[in-house]
Design a protein around this motif. Structure first.
Motif, PDB file in Angstrom:
ATOM      1  N   ARG A  24       0.849  -1.174   0.000  1.00  0.00           N
ATOM      2  CA  ARG A  24       0.000   0.000   0.000  1.00  0.00           C
ATOM      3  C   ARG A  24       0.889   1.229   0.000  1.00  0.00           C
ATOM      4  O   ARG A  24       1.836   1.312   0.767  1.00  0.00           O
ATOM      5  CB  ARG A  24      -0.913   0.010   1.224  1.00  0.00           C
ATOM      6  CG  ARG A  24      -1.870   1.217   1.224  1.00  0.00           C
ATOM      7  CD  ARG A  24      -2.850   1.169   2.366  1.00  0.00           C
ATOM      8  NE  ARG A  24      -2.141   0.891   3.600  1.00  0.00           N
ATOM      9  CZ  ARG A  24      -2.710   0.320   4.666  1.00  0.00           C
ATOM     10  NH1 ARG A  24      -3.959  -0.041   4.630  1.00  0.00           N
ATOM     11  NH2 ARG A  24      -2.007   0.101   5.763  1.00  0.00           N
ATOM     12  N   GLN A  77       1.577   4.846   0.989  1.00  0.00           N
ATOM     13  CA  GLN A  77       1.088   5.823   1.978  1.00  0.00           C
ATOM     14  C   GLN A  77       0.999   7.176   1.299  1.00  0.00           C
ATOM     15  O   GLN A  77       1.904   8.009   1.395  1.00  0.00           O
ATOM     16  CB  GLN A  77       2.028   5.888   3.178  1.00  0.00           C
ATOM     17  CG  GLN A  77       1.918   4.679   4.072  1.00  0.00           C
ATOM     18  CD  GLN A  77       2.691   4.875   5.356  1.00  0.00           C
ATOM     19  OE1 GLN A  77       3.355   5.876   5.540  1.00  0.00           O
ATOM     20  NE2 GLN A  77       2.604   3.900   6.241  1.00  0.00           N
ATOM     21  N   LEU A  95       5.972   2.758   1.670  1.00  0.00           N
ATOM     22  CA  LEU A  95       5.164   1.607   1.281  1.00  0.00           C
ATOM     23  C   LEU A  95       4.919   0.724   2.501  1.00  0.00           C
ATOM     24  O   LEU A  95       5.813   0.521   3.309  1.00  0.00           O
ATOM     25  CB  LEU A  95       5.898   0.784   0.225  1.00  0.00           C
ATOM     26  CG  LEU A  95       6.209   1.476  -1.094  1.00  0.00           C
ATOM     27  CD1 LEU A  95       6.967   0.536  -1.997  1.00  0.00           C
ATOM     28  CD2 LEU A  95       4.915   1.905  -1.763  1.00  0.00           C
ATOM     29  N   ASP A  96       3.697   0.214   2.612  1.00  0.00           N
ATOM     30  CA  ASP A  96       3.400  -0.786   3.634  1.00  0.00           C
ATOM     31  C   ASP A  96       3.215  -2.125   2.942  1.00  0.00           C
ATOM     32  O   ASP A  96       2.650  -2.185   1.852  1.00  0.00           O
ATOM     33  CB  ASP A  96       2.083  -0.438   4.349  1.00  0.00           C
ATOM     34  CG  ASP A  96       2.229   0.785   5.215  1.00  0.00           C
ATOM     35  OD1 ASP A  96       3.373   1.136   5.536  1.00  0.00           O
ATOM     36  OD2 ASP A  96       1.196   1.376   5.562  1.00  0.00           O
ATOM     37  N   TYR A  97       3.653  -3.182   3.593  1.00  0.00           N
ATOM     38  CA  TYR A  97       3.410  -4.511   3.044  1.00  0.00           C
ATOM     39  C   TYR A  97       2.116  -5.052   3.635  1.00  0.00           C
ATOM     40  O   TYR A  97       1.995  -5.164   4.847  1.00  0.00           O
ATOM     41  CB  TYR A  97       4.572  -5.449   3.361  1.00  0.00           C
ATOM     42  CG  TYR A  97       5.784  -5.123   2.546  1.00  0.00           C
ATOM     43  CD1 TYR A  97       5.989  -5.756   1.325  1.00  0.00           C
ATOM     44  CD2 TYR A  97       6.686  -4.166   2.954  1.00  0.00           C
ATOM     45  CE1 TYR A  97       7.077  -5.438   0.543  1.00  0.00           C
ATOM     46  CE2 TYR A  97       7.781  -3.842   2.178  1.00  0.00           C
ATOM     47  CZ  TYR A  97       7.972  -4.484   0.979  1.00  0.00           C
ATOM     48  OH  TYR A  97       9.041  -4.164   0.202  1.00  0.00           O
ATOM     49  N   LEU A  98       1.162  -5.350   2.781  1.00  0.00           N
ATOM     50  CA  LEU A  98      -0.126  -5.849   3.266  1.00  0.00           C
ATOM     51  C   LEU A  98      -0.163  -7.369   3.274  1.00  0.00           C
ATOM     52  O   LEU A  98      -0.776  -7.976   4.132  1.00  0.00           O
ATOM     53  CB  LEU A  98      -1.265  -5.322   2.392  1.00  0.00           C
ATOM     54  CG  LEU A  98      -1.388  -3.802   2.328  1.00  0.00           C
ATOM     55  CD1 LEU A  98      -2.579  -3.417   1.496  1.00  0.00           C
ATOM     56  CD2 LEU A  98      -1.511  -3.219   3.717  1.00  0.00           C
TER      57      LEU A  98
END
Lengths: 528, 337
Positions: A59, A61, A346-349
């Motif tokens: 995702r 941000q 970036l987030d890791y989902l």
């Protein structure tokens, strides 16, 4: 007769083409037969779940992009107000879409408005009491910045993944702010993640002061205006030895001014990264270094000062980032700098890795299920419909060949659920033949001739088949829309199987009946 | 060969009993779901799955003990199962949590599991597969899955209402919802994890369970034109009987392939194949007992003349003469075989 001949020619041509595209390359690759490249290029692609690889959902941000815009505008307004000698008591950005000016004297109100008009076109301005103004980012600008951040992040990831040397990676946006990354054949997830997720933001900023603690750098308990405090990378991450730097908020040059970055060695033969600036960046850098001779220049990577060498002379295009790096870190860092900074964090989902051995297991069991399914159907149809069963089996095999060919041709990906769709296509595909055959039986029992019964059977059942196929396609369409990766593969297999089944169960099967009748005279019976 | 030749079962007579059986299964399913919940796969619940392959034969119990000793907080929240064929020596470890989504910490739990196993000294192993899902993905998938199923049902209803009459569309959709509930009940009885593959199977089932229904409806529509004096109930019964053979055979072939997948398709497709098997069986049952009965209920049992304005099939030919009573010797023989 001539009519049948043309139909047969059509069928044979279709079969040869689809078998050539869909089946031959698979067999040739397995048996190691040398074949022309244009044929092998179209080979049916295997999904990650069969081939092995890494599947990541990230995702973006997008708030970061808004924060950057708000911060930049805040600083621009600050500069503009200082330049025009307009007084204010405070200028802050409380959240990512707002900033606020306080204490503008009433006498300078008109001058303030003029200055604000110059710099903050992307913001709506609302006056409050006591010379306060609140600036709110326009909704369309917010949306635009968010969208751009996702697109830029995707493009940056593409560049990084390409630099990693992954073959046939797939990087796509899903939903509003998510990115799906598929890396076939990659097993070192940690390196892939480290390289993709690293912001890669390089900034060169002039150092005002440095100290051992954050507090020592504060002036009256606050960070001085237009400045910021950045921690040092701190040797090997030991917090006790970390140095804090007070640097100018506006960067002399950033990663955007880079033309190239490559691994090299520093004067102590330690791994380092050398970089070259673009002409424009070099000019800016030359000016800044020329004006600040003798001061320290902080080389900041992702919010940490890697080193802060003193400026010995005017530097234009070439520089070096030193620190305590390993060789691998230096390689990764140059790659990241070359591919540009991410516009947002970036987030890791989710993260899925499939080892090649698991994939091979899945292919094996999928193939076994396909063969068992096919045998069961063939045996059943031959027992139940006798000679006409052969007709159905031929139509079924046609169906499967066309399905594989279509998938290969449009570049669809075969996944494990896709294999399940393939197996189900056999069981559901022959249903069309069953419906037609049962109708033919019924017509014959009503006293019609074989020829009449066949014609009636096909024409009566056509619309039933049409309806059942459309209903199944409707659910396949929603399935495609719902799923990602493997499930999409399933929906595609199912939908293409339905389409080719309509062709084989009607056109191929009927032609075979006509062929059978044409070899015999009038009043022939049918083994059904 | 011929099964169900010239049958004359009064299916509609049994509709209330059939309905009762269906309700018992559905209510039992609801009870199980209410008390034990639907087991969710890692894609929906979030969490961490690590599939390891050991160099030597290692029992599930050994792995469980290892985690009990070394995994922080003990192994009570950890599910350990053997995975795939025994000869592959693979063990699946599932933890109901994953690292935080922010930044790169998602795989933290996986690292903890791997470290715990390494410390235990139960022999060398490799991680052959992992699946780590944060809470965002699971929540999004659940709502997407529900929407996809609902929209697919609405799509089918609209299509059938457009092609047939509205009552037929209602019948097909009621039957499909019935299949959906029965399938969910069986998934709950047998404790299959709700996974992406299972949702895919459920959606596929909604498409295919209408197949038998459409065949029966087509026949009802055809018979409505030739049997104008008969009651709707009679027309439906005749139609169901006339199509009984093909209903059973078409489901049978689909069932054969679903069973092939169930027994040979491997670990990953198990839930998928189970859902298809249940869906195909209940789909056949519901087209006979639920779909047709719903049409009959919706329309009442008035003579069909009033309702004979069914949109005509394009390219339809005059229907075949109905000859249910004239049986030849050969046909009687065939029936016996």
């Amino acid at each position: 007769m001539a009519n049948i001949r043309w139909k047969l020619i059509t069928i044979v041509v279709v079969f040869v083409v689809f078998a050539g595209v869909g089946v031959y390359p698979i067999l040739a690759a397995r048996k190691g037969i040398q074949s022309p490249g244009w044929l092998m290029d179209k080979q049916l692609k295997l999904g990650l779940d069969l081939k092995g690889g890494v599947h990541l959902e990230l995702r973006v941000q997008t708030d970061d992009a808004l924060r950057l815009e708000t911060d930049t505008e805040t600083e621009r307004l600050r500069e503009e107000l200082t330049k025009r000698n307009i007084a204010f008591t405070n200028l802050v950005a409380p959240d990512v879409t707002h900033f606020r000016v306080e204490g503008v004297p009433p006498a300078q109100d008109a001058a303030f408005r003029a200055a604000a008009n110059e710099v903050s076109a992307n913001f709506d301005r609302a006056p409050g009491s006591n010379g306060t103004y609140v600036f709110t980012m326009k909704p369309n600008i917010q949306q635009q910045l968010r969208d751009e951040a996702v697109v830029q992040a995707r493009e940056t990831l593409e560049r990084r993944v390409n630099e990693l040397g992954v073959t046939e990676p797939s990087i796509s946006q899903q939903g509003t702010d998510q990115i799906l990354v598929q890396l076939p054949g990659v097993t070192d997830v940690e390196r892939a993640k480290a390289i993709m997720g690293s912001p890669g933001l390089l900034e060169l900023k002039i150092v005002e002061r440095q100290a051992a603690t954050r507090e020592e750098l504060l002036v009256n308990g606050q960070v001085p205006a237009g400045m910021e405090i950045v921690p040092g990378a701190g040797g090997t991450g030991n917090a006790a030895t970390t140095t804090y730097y007070l640097v100018r908020k506006v960067a002399a040059v950033t990663g955007r001014d880079l033309r190239n970055a490559r691994p090299s060695l520093d004067e102590n033969n330690q791994p380092a990264v050398s970089f070259t600036l673009s002409n424009e960046g070099g000019r800016k850098f030359g000016n800044v270094t020329g004006e600040n001779m003798g001061r320290q220049l902080a080389i900041i990577l992702d919010g940490r000062v890697q080193s802060a060498p003193a400026i010995q002379g005017r530097i234009t295009t070439d520089g070096r980032i030193t620190g305590s790096f390993t060789n691998e870190e230096v390689n990764n860092l140059s790659l990241i700098l070359r591919s540009g900074a991410l516009p947002a964090k970036l987030d890791y989902l989710s993260e899925r890795t499939i080892g090649p051995s698991l994939g091979a297991d899945s292919i094996r069991s999928g193939a076994t299920a396909s063969i068992v399914g096919l045998l069961l159907i063939v045996v059943f149809m031959l027992i139940y419909y006798r000679f006409s069963g052969i007709n159905a089996v031929v139509a079924l095999i046609f169906n499967l060949v066309i399905l594989l060919g279509l998938m290969a041709y449009i570049g669809a990906v075969m996944t494990l659920p896709g294999i399940a769709g393939f197996v189900l296509t056999m069981g559901i595909g022959v249903d069309s033949n069953v419906l037609i055959f049962e109708r033919i039986k019924e017509e014959m029992e009503a006293g019609r001739s074989a020829r009449q019964s066949i014609n009636a059977g096909f024409s009566r059942v056509f619309w039933t088949l049409f309806d059942t196929h459309i209903a199944a396609l409707i659910s396949a369409a929603f399935l495609f829309n719902f799923g990602t990766g493997p499930i999409r593969g399933f929906a595609v297999t199912l939908a293409l199987g339905l389409a080719s089944n309509l062709f084989t169960s009607i056109f191929v099967s009927k032609t075979l009946f006509e062929l059978e009748l044409s070899t015999r005279g009038h009043g022939a019976t049918l083994s059904i | 060969m011929h099964i169900f030749k010239n049958t004359n079962y009064d299916f509609l007579r049994w509709r209330w009993q059939a309905l009762a059986v269906s309700w018992i299964i559905i209510l039992a399913g609801i009870y199980v779901i209410a008390t034990k919940g639907i087991p969710k796969g890692v894609e929906f619940a979030g969490g961490t799955v690590v599939i390891t392959q050991f160099e030597q034969q290692t029992s599930v119990q050994q792995v469980r003990d290892a985690l009990d000793r070394n995994y922080p907080g003990g192994g009570q929240n950890v599910v350990v199962q053997s995975y795939g064929a025994a000869a592959e020596r693979m063990v699946m470890v599932r933890v109901h949590s994953a690292g935080a989504e922010a930044g790169q910490s998602l795989s933290g739990t996986k690292d903890t599991v791997v470290t715990a196993l390494q410390k235990a000294g139960i022999g060398g192993f490799r991680v052959v597969g992992t699946e780590i899902v944060g809470p965002t993905v699971g929540a999004e998938l659940t709502s997407k899955g529900i929407w996809a199923t609902v929209l697919s049902l609405v799509g089918i209803l609209i299509y059938l209402a457009f092609r047939f009459q509205f009552s037929f569309g209602v019948g097909a959709v009621v039957a499909t919802i019935h299949d959906l509930l029965i399938t969910l009940a069986f998934l709950a009885f047998f404790r299959y994890d709700m996974s992406l593959n299972v949702i895919a199977a459920i959606l596929t089932m909604t498409g295919f369970s209408t197949n038998d229904t459409i065949v029966i409806f087509d026949r009802i529509r055809e018979n409505l034109r030739s049997m104008r004096r008969d009651s709707m109930e009679h027309v439906i019964n005749v139609s169901v009987n006339q199509t009984l053979g093909r209903t059973v055979i078409t489901s049978g072939t689909a069932l054969l392939t679903a069973l092939a997948l169930f027994f040979f398709g491997g670990e990953v497709l198990h839930g998928f194949a189970f859902t298809m098997v249940v869906g195909i069986i209940t789909g056949t049952y519901s087209s006979v007992f639920i779909a047709a009965a719903t049409v009959s209920f919706w329309r009442g049992s008035a003579p069909t003349r009033a309702a004979a304005h069914a949109p005509s099939m394009p390219a339809a030919q005059p229907p075949a003469p109905q000859q249910p009573t004239r049986k030849t010797k050969a046909q009687r023989k065939a029936r016996a075989s």
